[in-house]
Design a protein around this motif. Structure first.
Motif, PDB file in Angstrom:
ATOM      1  N   ASP A   1      -3.345   4.251 -13.547  1.00 47.15           N
ATOM      2  CA  ASP A   1      -4.451   4.153 -14.526  1.00 47.15           C
ATOM      3  C   ASP A   1      -5.038   5.523 -14.868  1.00 47.15           C
ATOM      4  O   ASP A   1      -5.714   5.677 -15.877  1.00 47.15           O
ATOM      5  CB  ASP A   1      -5.538   3.221 -13.982  1.00 47.15           C
TER       6      ASP A   1
ATOM      7  N   LYS B   1      -3.118   3.964  -0.141  1.00 47.42           N
ATOM      8  CA  LYS B   1      -2.334   3.053   0.713  1.00 47.42           C
ATOM      9  C   LYS B   1      -3.148   1.811   1.062  1.00 47.42           C
ATOM     10  O   LYS B   1      -2.682   0.675   0.898  1.00 47.42           O
ATOM     11  CB  LYS B   1      -1.902   3.775   2.009  1.00 47.42           C
ATOM     12  N   SER B   2      -4.386   2.032   1.562  1.00 44.47           N
ATOM     13  CA  SER B   2      -5.229   0.887   1.954  1.00 44.47           C
ATOM     14  C   SER B   2      -5.545   0.032   0.732  1.00 44.47           C
ATOM     15  O   SER B   2      -5.558  -1.201   0.809  1.00 44.47           O
ATOM     16  CB  SER B   2      -6.537   1.366   2.579  1.00 44.47           C
ATOM     17  N   SER B   3      -5.777   0.687  -0.401  1.00 46.58           N
ATOM     18  CA  SER B   3      -6.125  -0.057  -1.614  1.00 46.58           C
ATOM     19  C   SER B   3      -4.959  -0.929  -2.069  1.00 46.58           C
ATOM     20  O   SER B   3      -5.165  -2.055  -2.543  1.00 46.58           O
ATOM     21  CB  SER B   3      -6.508   0.900  -2.738  1.00 46.58           C
TER      22      SER B   3
ATOM     23  N   THR C   1      -8.684   5.510   6.492  1.00 42.03           N
ATOM     24  CA  THR C   1      -8.154   4.760   7.641  1.00 42.03           C
ATOM     25  C   THR C   1      -8.147   5.656   8.878  1.00 42.03           C
ATOM     26  O   THR C   1      -7.801   6.831   8.806  1.00 42.03           O
ATOM     27  CB  THR C   1      -6.713   4.303   7.319  1.00 42.03           C
TER      28      THR C   1
ATOM     29  N   GLY D   1      -3.637   8.635   6.377  1.00 40.30           N
ATOM     30  CA  GLY D   1      -2.939   9.734   5.704  1.00 40.30           C
ATOM     31  C   GLY D   1      -3.503  11.101   6.009  1.00 40.30           C
ATOM     32  O   GLY D   1      -2.858  12.112   5.736  1.00 40.30           O
TER      33      GLY D   1
HETATM   34  N1  LIG Z   1      -8.206   5.224 -10.131  1.00 41.10           N
HETATM   35  C1  LIG Z   1      -7.632   4.731  -9.036  1.00 41.10           C
HETATM   36  N2  LIG Z   1      -8.183   4.974  -7.824  1.00 41.10           N
HETATM   37  C2  LIG Z   1      -7.572   4.435  -6.733  1.00 41.10           C
HETATM   38  C3  LIG Z   1      -6.391   3.642  -6.817  1.00 41.10           C
HETATM   39  N3  LIG Z   1      -6.027   3.276  -5.552  1.00 41.10           N
HETATM   40  C4  LIG Z   1      -6.948   3.824  -4.730  1.00 41.10           C
HETATM   41  N4  LIG Z   1      -7.874   4.501  -5.433  1.00 41.10           N
HETATM   42  C5  LIG Z   1      -9.053   5.247  -4.893  1.00 41.10           C
HETATM   43  O1  LIG Z   1      -8.567   6.339  -4.137  1.00 41.10           O
HETATM   44  C6  LIG Z   1      -9.381   6.551  -2.978  1.00 41.10           C
HETATM   45  C7  LIG Z   1      -8.538   6.486  -1.709  1.00 41.10           C
HETATM   46  O2  LIG Z   1      -8.022   5.176  -1.568  1.00 41.10           O
HETATM   47  P1  LIG Z   1      -7.510   4.609  -0.156  1.00 41.10           P
HETATM   48  O3  LIG Z   1      -6.911   3.293  -0.414  1.00 41.10           O
HETATM   49  O4  LIG Z   1      -8.600   4.696   0.873  1.00 41.10           O
HETATM   50  O5  LIG Z   1      -6.391   5.707   0.180  1.00 41.10           O
HETATM   51  P2  LIG Z   1      -5.525   5.851   1.527  1.00 41.10           P
HETATM   52  O6  LIG Z   1      -4.200   6.385   1.102  1.00 41.10           O
HETATM   53  O7  LIG Z   1      -5.511   4.567   2.292  1.00 41.10           O
HETATM   54  O8  LIG Z   1      -6.351   6.963   2.319  1.00 41.10           O
HETATM   55  P3  LIG Z   1      -6.325   7.282   3.923  1.00 41.10           P
HETATM   56  O9  LIG Z   1      -6.829   6.067   4.618  1.00 41.10           O
HETATM   57  O10 LIG Z   1      -7.213   8.460   4.085  1.00 41.10           O
HETATM   58  O11 LIG Z   1      -4.917   7.590   4.272  1.00 41.10           O
HETATM   59  C8  LIG Z   1     -10.476   5.478  -3.023  1.00 41.10           C
HETATM   60  O12 LIG Z   1     -11.617   6.034  -3.633  1.00 41.10           O
HETATM   61  C9  LIG Z   1      -9.884   4.400  -3.918  1.00 41.10           C
HETATM   62  O13 LIG Z   1     -10.882   3.658  -4.587  1.00 41.10           O
HETATM   63  C10 LIG Z   1      -5.839   3.408  -8.120  1.00 41.10           C
HETATM   64  O14 LIG Z   1      -4.823   2.729  -8.316  1.00 41.10           O
HETATM   65  N5  LIG Z   1      -6.504   3.978  -9.181  1.00 41.10           N
END
Ligand SMILES: Nc1nc2c(ncn2[C@@H]2O[C@H](COP(=O)(O)OP(=O)(O)OP(=O)(O)O)[C@@H](O)[C@H]2O)c(=O)[nH]1
Length: 216
Positions: free
Chosen positions: A137, A34-36, A52, A78
């Motif tokens: 990916d 989500k953050s990404s 987060t 999350g």
């Molecule tokens: N391969 C790959 N990894 C990803 C992608 N998007 C996010 N990640 C990885 O997944 C992990 C979690 O990403 P976040 O963006 O922190 O996920 P989140 O859903 O915000 O997590 P919370 O803050 O815990 O809810 C990190 O290591 C990112 O680098 C993607 O499109 N591809």
């Protein structure tokens, strides 16, 4: 974070210099990206982000050509321990991006749970909801087929896309489709309100039965 004033057409029914502001919440399991996705969309960057805590906040002005609008993006945590507080954040939301990780079936099931929660809070027709399968990916490790996500989204009347925040695949398109749909709905609402005002005006201008009677 884009805080610039929008240049496009103003929000229907508001002062000319005011862009329409819409609240969009990002929901889904921990680590689905989500953050990404938010970071990629707002900063066009991808880097390691810590989980987060509570909620993070971004804004972005979206140029739709004929109009601009401002998205307030609420990125919720999350991890399960934050589940109860997340509900506080989706109050007043105009749109939701419900995210799962295509390599994790459990996150797809959790996304379905989030939709149930949304349904309890809103009529789904009142908010623009998109289901997003992220980490495209990593397709070789897939646990959720494209058709599975799409069919579920269609059964609920949701928008659907698969994305990769890492490779910047379909990220702008996903947020853009939501912005477009929000704008269309806003215009439709404004048209309906205008029709009601016109109908009211029409009624007011028509002589009342009593007036016609006296004028006879
Ligand atoms: N391969 C790959 N990894 C990803 C992608 N998007 C996010 N990640 C990885 O997944 C992990 C979690 O990403 P976040 O963006 O922190 O996920 P989140 O859903 O915000 O997590 P919370 O803050 O815990 O809810 C990190 O290591 C990112 O680098 C993607 O499109 N591809």
């Amino acid at each position: 974070m884009g805080m610039a004033q929008a240049d496009g057409a103003p929000c229907p029914g508001t002062a000319p210099s005011q862009p329409c502001v819409f609240k969009l919440v990002l929901l889904g399991s921990g680590s689905v990206g989500k953050s990404s996705l938010a970071f990629r969309y707002v900063k066009n960057d991808f880097k390691s982000i810590l989980p987060t805590v509570g909620c993070a906040f971004f804004t972005k002005v979206v140029d739709l050509g004929a109009a601009s609008l401002k998205l307030e993006i609420w990125d919720t945590a999350g991890q399960e321990k934050y589940h109860s507080v997340c509900h506080l954040y989706f109050r007043g939301a105009n749109a939701a991006l419900v995210v799962y990780d295509v390599t994790r079936k459990d996150s797809f099931l959790k996304a379905q749970q989030w939709l149930k929660d949304l349904e309890e809070e809103f009529r789904l027709g009142d908010v623009v909801v998109m289901l997003v399968g992220n980490k495209l990916d990593l397709g070789k490790e897939r646990e959720v087929a494209f058709e599975e996500g799409k069919e579920f989204a269609e059964s609920k009347g949701l928008l659907f896309m698969e994305t990769s925040a890492k490779l910047n695949h379909q990220v702008t398109e996903a947020f853009g489709a939501i912005a477009q749909e929000l704008w269309c709905r806003e215009e439709r609402k404004e048209d309906q309100q205008q029709q009601q005002r016109d109908a009211q005006l029409d009624l007011n201008q028509r002589p009342s039965a009593q007036a016609r009677c006296c004028a006879r």
